[in-house]
Scaffold this motif. Sequence first.
Motif, PDB file in Angstrom:
ATOM      1  N   TYR A  95       0.800  -1.230   0.000  1.00  0.00           N
ATOM      2  CA  TYR A  95       0.000   0.000   0.000  1.00  0.00           C
ATOM      3  C   TYR A  95       0.824   1.266   0.000  1.00  0.00           C
ATOM      4  N   THR A  96       2.142   1.204   0.292  1.00  0.00           N
ATOM      5  CA  THR A  96       2.930   2.435   0.201  1.00  0.00           C
ATOM      6  C   THR A  96       3.826   2.460  -1.042  1.00  0.00           C
ATOM      7  N   ALA A  97       3.563   1.575  -1.987  1.00  0.00           N
ATOM      8  CA  ALA A  97       4.325   1.605  -3.245  1.00  0.00           C
ATOM      9  C   ALA A  97       3.644   2.545  -4.239  1.00  0.00           C
ATOM     10  N   TYR A  98       4.391   2.942  -5.269  1.00  0.00           N
ATOM     11  CA  TYR A  98       3.815   3.816  -6.284  1.00  0.00           C
ATOM     12  C   TYR A  98       3.514   3.035  -7.558  1.00  0.00           C
ATOM     13  N   THR A  99       2.887   3.714  -8.495  1.00  0.00           N
ATOM     14  CA  THR A  99       2.621   3.157  -9.822  1.00  0.00           C
ATOM     15  C   THR A  99       3.893   2.465 -10.335  1.00  0.00           C
ATOM     16  N   PRO A 100       3.787   1.242 -10.797  1.00  0.00           N
ATOM     17  CA  PRO A 100       4.983   0.442 -11.104  1.00  0.00           C
ATOM     18  C   PRO A 100       5.698   0.825 -12.399  1.00  0.00           C
ATOM     19  N   CYS A 329      -4.664   8.444 -14.893  1.00  0.00           N
ATOM     20  CA  CYS A 329      -3.274   8.244 -14.520  1.00  0.00           C
ATOM     21  C   CYS A 329      -3.261   7.332 -13.287  1.00  0.00           C
ATOM     22  N   THR A 330      -3.827   7.831 -12.202  1.00  0.00           N
ATOM     23  CA  THR A 330      -4.015   7.006 -11.010  1.00  0.00           C
ATOM     24  C   THR A 330      -5.173   6.050 -11.247  1.00  0.00           C
ATOM     25  N   ASN A 331      -5.006   4.802 -10.811  1.00  0.00           N
ATOM     26  CA  ASN A 331      -6.158   3.886 -10.874  1.00  0.00           C
ATOM     27  C   ASN A 331      -6.525   3.464  -9.458  1.00  0.00           C
ATOM     28  N   GLN A 332      -6.966   2.254  -9.277  1.00  0.00           N
ATOM     29  CA  GLN A 332      -7.381   1.802  -7.953  1.00  0.00           C
ATOM     30  C   GLN A 332      -6.578   0.557  -7.601  1.00  0.00           C
ATOM     31  N   GLY A 333      -5.262   0.649  -7.740  1.00  0.00           N
ATOM     32  CA  GLY A 333      -4.399  -0.509  -7.588  1.00  0.00           C
ATOM     33  C   GLY A 333      -4.644  -1.336  -6.332  1.00  0.00           C
ATOM     34  N   LEU A 334      -4.716  -0.660  -5.202  1.00  0.00           N
ATOM     35  CA  LEU A 334      -4.866  -1.411  -3.959  1.00  0.00           C
ATOM     36  C   LEU A 334      -6.222  -2.118  -3.896  1.00  0.00           C
ATOM     37  N   MET A 335      -7.229  -1.497  -4.502  1.00  0.00           N
ATOM     38  CA  MET A 335      -8.558  -2.121  -4.524  1.00  0.00           C
ATOM     39  C   MET A 335      -8.544  -3.329  -5.464  1.00  0.00           C
ATOM     40  N   ALA A 336      -7.777  -3.221  -6.548  1.00  0.00           N
ATOM     41  CA  ALA A 336      -7.631  -4.357  -7.459  1.00  0.00           C
ATOM     42  C   ALA A 336      -6.932  -5.509  -6.734  1.00  0.00           C
TER      43      ALA A 336
ATOM     44  N   GLY B 263      -3.777  34.127  -8.086  1.00  0.00           N
ATOM     45  CA  GLY B 263      -4.513  34.295  -9.332  1.00  0.00           C
ATOM     46  C   GLY B 263      -5.254  33.074  -9.855  1.00  0.00           C
ATOM     47  N   GLY B 264      -5.083  31.933  -9.195  1.00  0.00           N
ATOM     48  CA  GLY B 264      -5.795  30.731  -9.630  1.00  0.00           C
ATOM     49  C   GLY B 264      -7.292  30.842  -9.352  1.00  0.00           C
ATOM     50  N   ASP B 265      -8.089  30.320 -10.260  1.00  0.00           N
ATOM     51  CA  ASP B 265      -9.539  30.291 -10.052  1.00  0.00           C
ATOM     52  C   ASP B 265     -10.009  28.896  -9.665  1.00  0.00           C
ATOM     53  N   MET B 266      -9.230  27.892 -10.025  1.00  0.00           N
ATOM     54  CA  MET B 266      -9.606  26.508  -9.763  1.00  0.00           C
ATOM     55  C   MET B 266      -8.319  25.727  -9.529  1.00  0.00           C
ATOM     56  N   MET B 267      -8.405  24.688  -8.747  1.00  0.00           N
ATOM     57  CA  MET B 267      -7.243  23.803  -8.598  1.00  0.00           C
ATOM     58  C   MET B 267      -7.727  22.420  -8.174  1.00  0.00           C
ATOM     59  N   HIS B 268      -6.868  21.436  -8.335  1.00  0.00           N
ATOM     60  CA  HIS B 268      -7.154  20.136  -7.728  1.00  0.00           C
ATOM     61  C   HIS B 268      -6.035  19.801  -6.752  1.00  0.00           C
ATOM     62  N   TYR B 269      -6.364  18.973  -5.795  1.00  0.00           N
ATOM     63  CA  TYR B 269      -5.375  18.415  -4.884  1.00  0.00           C
ATOM     64  C   TYR B 269      -5.120  16.964  -5.261  1.00  0.00           C
ATOM     65  N   ASN B 270      -3.951  16.473  -4.889  1.00  0.00           N
ATOM     66  CA  ASN B 270      -3.722  15.034  -4.887  1.00  0.00           C
ATOM     67  C   ASN B 270      -3.571  14.647  -3.422  1.00  0.00           C
ATOM     68  N   VAL B 271      -4.652  14.227  -2.828  1.00  0.00           N
ATOM     69  CA  VAL B 271      -4.608  13.911  -1.384  1.00  0.00           C
ATOM     70  C   VAL B 271      -3.613  12.786  -1.129  1.00  0.00           C
ATOM     71  N   HIS B 272      -3.477  11.895  -2.110  1.00  0.00           N
ATOM     72  CA  HIS B 272      -2.550  10.772  -1.953  1.00  0.00           C
ATOM     73  C   HIS B 272      -1.102  11.212  -2.081  1.00  0.00           C
ATOM     74  N   LYS B 273      -0.842  12.425  -2.536  1.00  0.00           N
ATOM     75  CA  LYS B 273       0.535  12.906  -2.563  1.00  0.00           C
ATOM     76  C   LYS B 273       0.745  13.844  -1.382  1.00  0.00           C
ATOM     77  N   THR B 274       0.102  14.996  -1.458  1.00  0.00           N
ATOM     78  CA  THR B 274       0.361  16.056  -0.488  1.00  0.00           C
ATOM     79  C   THR B 274      -0.042  15.667   0.930  1.00  0.00           C
ATOM     80  N   PHE B 275      -1.119  14.949   1.071  1.00  0.00           N
ATOM     81  CA  PHE B 275      -1.662  14.684   2.401  1.00  0.00           C
ATOM     82  C   PHE B 275      -1.597  13.203   2.788  1.00  0.00           C
ATOM     83  N   THR B 276      -0.615  12.507   2.277  1.00  0.00           N
ATOM     84  CA  THR B 276      -0.182  11.184   2.743  1.00  0.00           C
ATOM     85  C   THR B 276      -1.177  10.033   2.605  1.00  0.00           C
ATOM     86  N   GLY B 277      -2.170  10.143   1.752  1.00  0.00           N
ATOM     87  CA  GLY B 277      -2.926   8.927   1.461  1.00  0.00           C
ATOM     88  C   GLY B 277      -1.959   7.986   0.765  1.00  0.00           C
ATOM     89  N   PRO B 278      -1.700   6.794   1.289  1.00  0.00           N
ATOM     90  CA  PRO B 278      -0.707   5.934   0.642  1.00  0.00           C
ATOM     91  C   PRO B 278      -1.160   5.597  -0.770  1.00  0.00           C
TER      92      PRO B 278
END
Lengths: 451, 491
Positions: A95-100, A329-336, B263-278
């Motif tokens: 679960y802490t690995a990245y896209t392979p 780009c990101t999928n649901q690897g861990l769920m798979a 100046g941004g009007d919209m943005m997305h986050y990557n919770v799995h990057k910035t906020f440690t979702g593995p």
Amino acid sequence: MSYLFATATEEQAMLSRIGVDSIDQLLQQIPKPLQLDKLLDLPPALSEMELEQHLRQLASQSSGSTSRTCFQGGGAYDHYIPSVVDEITGRGEYYTAYTPYQAEASQGTLQAFFEYQTMICQLTGMQVSNASLYEGGGSVSEATLMAMRTTGRTGRVVIAGALHPEYTQVLRTYVGHTSTEVIHIPVGSDGTVDLTKLAGAIDENTAAVIVQNPNFLGNIEDLAAIADLTHAKESLMVVSTDPISQGLLARPGDLGADIVVAEGQSLGIPLQFGGPYLGILACRNDFIRRMPGRLIGETIDRTGGRCFVLSLQAREQHIRRDKATSNICTNQGLMALRATMFMAQMGPQGFRETAELCLQKAHYAATQIAALPGYTILFSETPKFKEFVIQAPQSAQTLIEKVAKAGVDIGPALSQFAPIPGMADTENLLLVAVTEQRTKAQIDHLVNLLK
Amino acid sequence: MRNTLSTQLIFDLSSPGRRAARLPQCDVPTRAVEELIPAKFLAQKPLPLPEVAEPDIVRHYVNLSTLNMSVDTHFYPLGSCTMKYNPKRHERLSKLSGIVDVHPYQQADRMQGLLAILYEMQNMLGEIAGLPAVSLQPAAGAQGELTALMVAAAYFRDKGENRRKVLFPASAHGTNPASAAIAGFDCVQLPATANGLMDVEELRKLADSSTACLMVTNPNTLGLFEKQIAEVAKIIHDVGGLVYIDGANMNAIMGITRPGDFGGDMMHYNVHKTFTGPHGAGGPGSGPIAVRDFLRPYLPAPIIEKATAENGKTVYQLVTPEKTIGKVRTFFGNVGILIRGYCYLRTLGPEGVRKAAEHAILNANYLKAILKDILPAAHGEYCLHEFVASASKLAKEKQISAMDIAKRLLDFGFHAPTVYFPLVVPEALMMEPTETESKATLDAFAETIRKITEESAEFLHDAPHSLPVSRPNDVQAARQPVLSWSPKVGV
């Protein structure tokens, strides 16, 4: 809590090696007027103990299937999750690995995904599976876009009968900016798609006919008949299936499906208020290069040994950019991976028995409810699997609230969705799902509450 | 010594009749299956899934896991991907009953606690972005991009404007143009510049009344802050367009500066990057979007609002924005990942958030400094949380490529940096150490790279040497795709 290593001494050593006096100096490239001059307005930091107390307190104001009896359905189900699923997918190596991207450093994940792809083919009767998409509704949309690319037709897509209303919404969002016409053929009086109307709707511009089986109302569609109508106009049949039902039902691939999609939540993934779930997508061999998402392929390495890699990446966003087959780009690897554990654990026998338990228990529940005064099971003559529609003597919402007080959850009420084509007055209609986890005592309790 | 029996394909471990799961006896009166479902709908034979025992499954997948590099086991300086430590407490807390077991159609009054968490998450993300209206629905960063572009399209449609053009710099993530194309826009790429920053004059030429949006990553993929971002935003706003910030690099600026403020009007986050979702070896992610207030009515449904009930109690409700684009996925969003992000933000607090960004910057600049003689980064005196080094000198003089270095690093127990991205740097090695690495790790990593560059090119071309596989044949995989196992016939 900071998760940082650097002590003050180390920080100083690093700064001097960089050749600056302070971290602030490194921030100079951000123009001063754009820098915040105060801290963000966020709640103060908590220790682990405080965070746990805080979350436990909030979680106690929510309740889920562990503390209540879940007869809720509508695309997310309370199926049993075997222990191996949590134990193995809980390993940090997964679960802490990245896209392979670096195949040599990711053989574990790559092989597991290759096995996932194979098992999904075995489950659906298709020839190729990708390594997962976000969830069921997105898979329907991606399959539809894929059908358009494959057939070169963009004029029309046809939804056959009771597709999950949220899948329909997602599909409409995805094609909203195009001129593609989305035609929705209603269900007939038996709760399955009206085949005559369907035949009339499929034309030479139709890219895909989308059908869910068992459909949103729990009823089993005649896939073979729909496939004939679809293929007569050289359109593609997209089937959204319930993976658990494949323990009993003929596989969509054996009945003429061109693309099979599914919500994979039933395969060992917790309910968690709707996500992360698992988008399954499998298709016939000829569509490989038009398929969205990651594909894992077998090959050999420098020494001739078998190994696995991310393959056919030329279709993807990082190579084809605005010409890519999808933006995923990101999928649901861990769920798979969870689904892979689940399928390996169940095997053919486990699938069959689970599906039979759902079938028998749902029919027992339906029979008992039908015997209550004022209640009707809609489409009672139509074959169904684990879910069915109740017509109640009062509004569905009132009934849901009533049984909820006793710790039992049913629903959703059909009135909470946009009108389901073919169903006029949904005020008193709701879904009830019965999985293998429900006992006779729980079903009898529900029946008592409904009285 | 590796147990090679258990790492065969699981299908090779299968034996007819073997099984792992045992199901309960049916406790309700049963009827014949064919009575309930006509034979024509039933499967004619059992599913051809593998038939294995539970110990087979455990040994097989545990052994496979050891063939992976992961954040828990290795330093993972994967530029643009922010592979930071994933705190263990999040795993326990995201599995609490009342969170992990809530059905998506649960009644709102029986999940007030969960909705309170998600509401607070909406607010925290709005605050960090400086953009107050947040949708937690998108399942990943790329879906966040697509969602925001659909929001932009709905906004322009509403205003009666037909704007088709989306601009993006050459160094953009590939998802930017892909998302724009899928949302129905035409993509126009801005040329790369020598200093690695956007060319404001080029932008001025390309921005016109047909421009819907500029998509820009800031800090950009070279790890540099777009100094002229405020001017850039003004150019786009002056022609009536919107500025989209790709939030992949938020780890560098959180608590320091905000997209809404520059100046941004919209943005997305990557919770799995910035906020440690593995990141789960490819997912799940979570890609919430934050937008300015005037775009709130178009957000996908549902969002959470707080209200006061008649009895004075606070209640959280799921609400559909009035001009919503609809839904981009079924149900609410990737809640399990959002909970992990919530835990992270609550343990950091405002000081911790800023400190994380600062230390990410410190670590990146330190690594850049100790590598500068071997792998120079051409752009910027200082970087933010990542930088792009180039192996082009090594390639020219010693025939050592970025890929060779990447592969050889694996032998030494370091995951490779991102290679050959962004496309604007030759022989690119993009490194992002993140704040959760120690000086000792960075020193060891740099020292290893130094040693590698002293090895012979011939030896490096065959690296890695110590891993179970080496240099897979990608070309064969693409030419003759084998995407699933099939039983051997006639052995």
